[in-house]
Scaffold this active site. Structure first.
Site: not given
Length: 265
Positions: A121, A141
């Site tokens: 990110e 994740e």
């Protein structure tokens, strides 16, 4: 307005050279440069300050063998945050990465080792990503019972597409090498990413600051608009940028037969 010298940094190193190129270095190598909240706050301070300090380009790199392993899971575990608390943490991540993407200073990320989770990110908020041959990209994740909170659904999905991002999160798929370039996770795979990033930063630093601001801010804004609104905004930005004094001087040199004085893109 805060000056660069006024910044108080513990987890990030910051230096600006004589060419106006800032080097922003994540400096938690023992943690694989995982992002705790203090580091996010430092990123906010840095990328709030750099555009106002005359910096012409920035290189984002990291100490140690890995760029960034994402969210500091140890801190997250120890803090035992509520849903409301963690939502506020995520909003600070968004603040940091938005200041990078929309701040108008070209950011070139130097990537090595792990670029995973929140590290991806962070990298996706840079404008250009240069990776070494051992770099790998992932969004683990799903395997950790988590969900992205720092803009992957916006920036990573924009880079590689929704289907590839979902695959990465569900299956733990990693991208490396030429495949990472082909899907859009980085623009370059080179043996010496730091040297290559510096070359790019030096070229960008030669551009008029207003041109760089438009390239590194307006394009992202226009991607958030309808096609009709983006066309109007593009015309307005072009009207301002293309009539600036430095653009007029460069055009005069080109039109006068001295185009060789203008550095090629």
């Amino acid at each position: 307005m805060r000056d660069i010298a006024d910044l108080r940094l513990s987890n990030i190193l910051l230096a600006v050279d004589d060419e106006g190129i800032a080097r922003v270095t994540l400096n938690r190598p023992a943690k694989r440069n995982a992002l705790d909240l203090a580091t996010i706050e430092e990123l906010i301070d840095i990328f709030t300050t750099l555009p106002r300090a005359g910096v012409r380009a920035a290189i984002l790199d990291a100490a140690g063998d890995h760029f960034c392993a994402g969210l500091d899971l140890v801190e997250h575990h120890h803090e035992d945050r509520s849903a409301a608390d963690f939502m506020q943490v995520c909003l600070r991540w968004h603040d940091a990465f938005n200041r990078m993407e929309y701040g108008g200073v070209p950011i070139i990320a130097v990537l090595q080792g792990a670029v995973v989770g929140g590290g991806l990110e962070l990298a996706s908020a840079a404008h250009i990503r240069v990776a070494g041959p051992g770099t790998y990209f992932g969004l683990p994740e799903g395997q950790r019972g988590l969900f992205t909170g720092g803009g992957a659904t916006i920036r990573v999905a924009d880079l590689i597409g929704k289907a590839r991002m979902i695959d990465m999160m569900l299956s733990g798929r990693l991208y490396r090498g030429d495949e990472a370039v082909s899907v859009g996770l980085c623009q370059y795979i080179v043996d010496d990413p730091a040297a290559h990033a510096l070359q790019i930063a030096r070229k960008a630093a030669l551009n008029p600051p207003l041109s760089n601001f438009a390239i590194c801010s307006a394009i992202s804004h226009m991607q958030n608009m309808s096609a009709l609104d983006a066309a109007y905004a593009e015309a307005a930005v072009a009207g301002v940028v293309n009539t600036q004094a430095e653009a007029r001087d460069r055009l005069a040199a080109f039109a006068g037969g001295t185009a060789d004085k203008i550095k090629p893109a």
